[in-house]
Write a protein that holds these residues in place. Structure first.
Motif: not given
Length: 492
Positions: A160-161, A181, A184-185, A188-189
């Motif tokens: 996810g980064t 991951k 915090r992502t 965005k994902v």
């Protein structure tokens, strides 16, 4: 002598999903090493705790930071690199002293695993073994209860980064996907799934196999509080388009006449094993049905030995009701067995398909044990006069003896038929020398197996019963000094 380094995968969180090998190595290790965040609590250790024994050395590898900023001159990655170097040095000190070191790792050690940083720094210096573990992706698919990929579909695993536009492009181009991951992502994902037009297909799996496990559609997840131990999943597109068959649909009905061979599973062909495994009903003479391991899914119909016609019709009636029926025979069903009886009865059942699956017959089994007595022309006869008159049997014995054929004789005797074998022997001696080799095979393949070699002149009918098969040689059949019987392929 240095110690050995093990990177041990612990699976996704449930201690029961640790492999047997991983559990054994954890219990045997001199040193147990595990990573933890700055709070000092290690998820890896908590998973492995049931397998850790008192007195083992423990090495806590505590990260200096996770996502916060740092004043390290090398920045975030520099701080981590220094940490890994220091951890590797601590483990190397144990290895140099001959201690075996197990490094615990959630999931699989080489799949986004924390262990790989130790592996890169130590595996070239010490004997090393990596023990794979169940990945978070596999666990998420399992708790979701949907296949990841089928046939030639493509699975894409993404962190996810990655930048959002990269995630969206990869999600558009694949069949199935797992995005790890989150934490915090997450937002965005989720936006990347929406941008790829696949948000409605996606699922969110949190803490798969752990306490607090949660599975919901990705679009319904509140971004607040999404943990690191979560992922987004696109399951196989084939699963979304699959339409289950109606519950009433069953396997096409048929009757399969199956040869079990002379005795035991090693004598059973793969085709016969499949026919037995897929049957809904087994029909046959009781002792033959008993040779098939019970399966509560199947119905078993045991009958007596002298009701072949009734048995055949019963099997055909079951198939007409929609059942898949296996009629079992010892040896080969087409040799003095059920195939002919079923096919004869099937004339009155034109709507029921009948298939015959061959089996290893007694003549082949006895011949193999003795050597190769059937190496040239031979004939097969039954001495039973229950279904044909003795006069026919005598004529055929005489014809075979005159033709100098090897004979394989089935049903040579029973408790109620004792005179036929002496009579057959006397008929054969009119055309065959007394020193003609004779093989007596009894219960071949079974627990009471015996194979005796004698001659036609010395054949003792009292030693022969219904469980025996006789092979009587021709004029060219030979017995070697080692007791092997064979009939040459050339005829003088």
């Amino acid at each position: 002598m240095t110690g050995r380094l093990y990177g041990v995968g612990l699976g996704p969180g449930d201690p029961d999903l640790i492999t047997v090998k991983a559990a054994r190595l954890i219990g045997q290790a001199d040193v147990i090493a595990y990573h933890a965040a700055r709070h000092g609590r290690s998820i890896a250790r908590s998973i492995a705790m049931p397998y850790i024994r008192p007195g083992q050395i423990e090495e806590l590898l505590q990260y200096p930071l996770t996502v916060e900023t740092t004043d390290h001159p090398g920045g975030y990655q520099g701080a981590l690199d220094d940490f890994y170097v220091e951890c590797a040095a601590r483990l190397a000190a144990h290895l140099d002293e001959g201690r075996n070191v197990v490094v615990l790792c959630e999931g699989d050690p080489l799949f986004y695993g924390s262990y790989m940083h130790m592996h890169k720094r130590l595996a070239h210096r010490y004997p090393t073994e990596v023990v794979p573990g169940v990945t978070s992706v596999a666990a998420a698919a399992a708790v979701l209860g949907r296949p990841l990929v089928e046939r030639d579909e493509i699975l894409t695993v993404l962190p996810g980064t990655l930048p959002g536009e990269v995630l969206a492009d990869r999600l558009r181009a694949t069949d199935s996907a797992a995005v790890l991951k989150l934490g915090r992502t997450f937002e965005k994902v989720r936006d990347a799934f929406a941008g790829a037009g696949r948000l409605d297909e996606a699922w969110y799996v949190e803490r798969a196999t752990m306490d607090g496990e949660r599975v919901v559609p990705l679009k319904d997840v509140d971004p607040e509080g999404v943990p690191y131990f979560s992922l987004a999943l696109l399951a196989s597109p084939a699963e979304r388009t699959f339409t289950p068959e109606p519950e009433s649909a069953t396997t096409a009905p048929e009757v399969v006449v199956v040869g079990l061979g002379p005795a035991g599973r090693p004598w059973l062909t793969p085709e016969a094993q499949d026919a037995l495994a897929t049957a809904t009903d087994l029909v046959g003479y009781g002792p033959y049905v008993d040779r098939v391991p019970p399966n509560p899914r199947q119905r078993r119909h045991r009958t007596g030995n002298r009701v072949e016609a009734e048995r055949a019709r019963h099997a055909l009636d079951l198939a007409r009701e929609g059942r898949r029926v296996a009629v079992v025979s010892s040896g080969d069903p087409g040799v003095f067995a059920m195939a002919s009886a079923v096919l004869e009865a099937a004339a009155d059942y034109p709507d029921v398909p009948v298939r015959v699956v061959p089996g290893l017959t007694a003549a082949q089994a006895v011949a193999a044990r003795a050597g190769a007595p059937l190496g040239h022309d031979f004939c097969v006869l039954s001495l039973s006069d229950l279904l044909k008159p003795w006069e026919v049997i005598a004529d055929r014995l005489t014809a075979a003896a005159k033709a100098d054929l090897v004979l394989a004789i089935y049903n040579p005797a029973s408790r109620s038929r004792t005179w036929q074998l002496p009579a057959a022997r006397d008929l054969l001696l009119e055309h065959r020398a007394p020193d003609t080799p004779v093989v007596i095979g009894r219960d071949v393949g079974g627990p009471e197996e015996s194979v005796d070699i004698t001659t036609l002149g010395e054949l003792d009918p009292a030693k022969v019963d219904m469980r025996c098969l006789l092979i009587i040689g021709s004029s060219t059949t030979r017995v070697t000094a080692q007791g092997t019987v064979y009939t040459p392929r050339r005829y003088p």
